[in-house]
Write an enzyme that holds these catalytic residues in place. Structure first.
Site, PDB file in Angstrom:
ATOM      1  N   THR A  63     -17.768  30.414  37.984  1.00  0.00           N
ATOM      2  CA  THR A  63     -18.163  30.618  36.589  1.00  0.00           C
ATOM      3  C   THR A  63     -17.297  29.752  35.686  1.00  0.00           C
ATOM      4  OG1 THR A  63     -16.584  32.390  36.052  1.00  0.00           O
ATOM      5  CG2 THR A  63     -18.650  33.040  37.141  1.00  0.00           C
ATOM      6  N   LYS A  82      -4.314  41.525  34.550  1.00  0.00           N
ATOM      7  CA  LYS A  82      -5.149  42.137  35.586  1.00  0.00           C
ATOM      8  C   LYS A  82      -4.439  43.316  36.256  1.00  0.00           C
ATOM      9  CE  LYS A  82      -8.629  39.842  34.650  1.00  0.00           C
ATOM     10  NZ  LYS A  82      -9.851  40.500  34.198  1.00  0.00           N
ATOM     11  N   ILE A 106     -20.797  36.372  35.594  1.00  0.00           N
ATOM     12  CA  ILE A 106     -21.189  37.599  36.277  1.00  0.00           C
ATOM     13  C   ILE A 106     -21.695  38.644  35.291  1.00  0.00           C
ATOM     14  CG2 ILE A 106     -19.558  37.160  38.151  1.00  0.00           C
ATOM     15  CD1 ILE A 106     -17.891  39.501  37.063  1.00  0.00           C
ATOM     16  N   TYR A 113      -2.195  35.813  33.110  1.00  0.00           N
ATOM     17  CA  TYR A 113      -3.457  36.319  33.672  1.00  0.00           C
ATOM     18  C   TYR A 113      -3.200  37.445  34.669  1.00  0.00           C
ATOM     19  CZ  TYR A 113      -7.955  36.432  36.083  1.00  0.00           C
ATOM     20  OH  TYR A 113      -9.140  36.845  36.634  1.00  0.00           O
TER      21      TYR A 113
END
Length: 353
Positions: free
Chosen positions: A269, A236, A78, A232
């Site tokens: 991705t 975030k 992205i 992770y």
């Protein structure tokens, strides 16, 4: 007949779970199973939201030739499509990446750099190295008097356990801590760019995974117990807690800078390279957003006049998204912000030193 249908449903659900796990290995403990199921639920609801909101997930580009945008990790996924859109707005775009030459080559494949009115500069940056972050920021300070947009995009997901040279777990430093330091160092340039009519903007590319995150203050690096999914989601959630409190700090200073966090969607991705979905590539291409679609919400957060002056938001599909309960508690956000400043030995955030 019922038994056959039940068996088929069980097999289908089992296959779906197997090929959408956060890692290629099976969970080993009840806690890992619970974490995996929470990810499965968040993933499915996010996919449904992406599908439901296709009509509103749009971004209008317009010319902004005098603005300077900085993005980390704009050489693939992205990030590459974000750079494409910013150049289409005739901006000067500085891309911070580990390999500037390969980044420029990748961008040149989708943008005609000779004909575009935007300007591209690729500079060396490893956001996982605090020394590299400081060098990158210093280089920008020597070149520019202002920065209008900072997009903290670089990231990793579900990676094996690794402690960086600075002594931090890789998800925590790449996804969060390195970007927090970069914001601090570049804040004087961002403040110089912002006006009451058009504020400078910081965009933190986060994830719906923050909803299952928790901050482990006693073991922030996961030294006692490590799970890629936990690491992770913690990184975030860190981004969004910091976003909320930083906006409060800036508002109290009457600074014309707004900070936003975004979930780009579930996007096909290379970020999924450590997950089980790589076993069935068609699954990602069939159900996930394309990188171009995933770039829309970050660019919306960076340039849309519709959210002018609305800092501290968490956006998904170009609209407000649901957040972790702790994000709504000012004391939780402030505690984590101060915790981060202490880790980096920052006495007063935003002085750029």
């Amino acid at each position: 007949m019922f038994l056959i249908l039940f068996t088929l449903l069980f097999v289908l659900l089992g296959c779906a779970f197997w090929f959408t796990k956060t890692t290629k290995e099976m969970p080993k403990t009840w806690y890992e199973w619970k974490t995996e199921f929470r990810y499965q639920y968040i993933g499915m609801t996010s996919l449904f939201d992406d599908f439901k909101c296709r009509s509103v997930d749009r971004i209008e580009l317009y010319k902004q030739p005098n603005r300077i945008a900085v993005i980390t990790g704009g050489n693939r996924g992205i990030g590459l499509r974000i750079v494409e859109k910013l150049l289409a707005c005739d901006m000067t775009v500085v891309v911070g990446v580990r390999n500037p030459k390969s980044a420029e080559e990748a961008i040149s494949k989708i943008v005609d750099l000779k004909s575009t009115n935007g300007k591209l500069l690729c500079e060396e940056l490893d956001v996982g190295s605090l020394k590299s972050v400081r060098a990158f920021a210093q280089k920008l300070k020597s070149k520019y008097e202002k920065i209008d947009i900072l997009i903290n995009n670089a990231g990793i997901m579900f990676a094996p356990y690794k402690i960086t040279d600075d002594g931090y777990e890789s998800h925590f430093v790449v996804n969060y801590l390195g970007h927090f330091l970069l914001q601090h160092l570049l804040m004087p340039l961002l403040k110089a760019a912002g006006t009451e009519e058009k504020r400078a903007r910081i965009v933190n590319v986060s994830s719906c995974a923050h909803l299952v995150g928790r901050i482990n203050y006693k073991d922030i690096n996961g030294e006692k117990y490590y799970s890629p999914g936990d690491a992770y989601s913690q990184s975030k959630l860190s981004q969004i807690l910091s976003t909320r409190h930083l906006q409060k700090v800036l508002d109290e200073e009457n600074a014309y800078v707004q900070v936003l966090a975004v979930h780009p969607g579930v996007v096909d991705t290379e970020l999924f390279e450590h997950s089980a979905t790589t076993a069935v590539p068609w699954f990602n291409k069939l159900l996930f957003k394309t990188p171009e679609q995933g770039s829309r919400t970050p660019v919306y957060a960076a340039i849309s006049p519709r959210i002018e002056g609305q800092g501290g938001l968490y956006l998904s599909n170009c609209r407000k998204g649901s957040v972790h309960p702790h994000v709504l508690k000012a004391d939780k956000c402030e505690r984590f912000f101060k915790f981060t400043c202490d880790l980096l030995k920052i006495e007063q955030f935003g002085l750029g030193q």
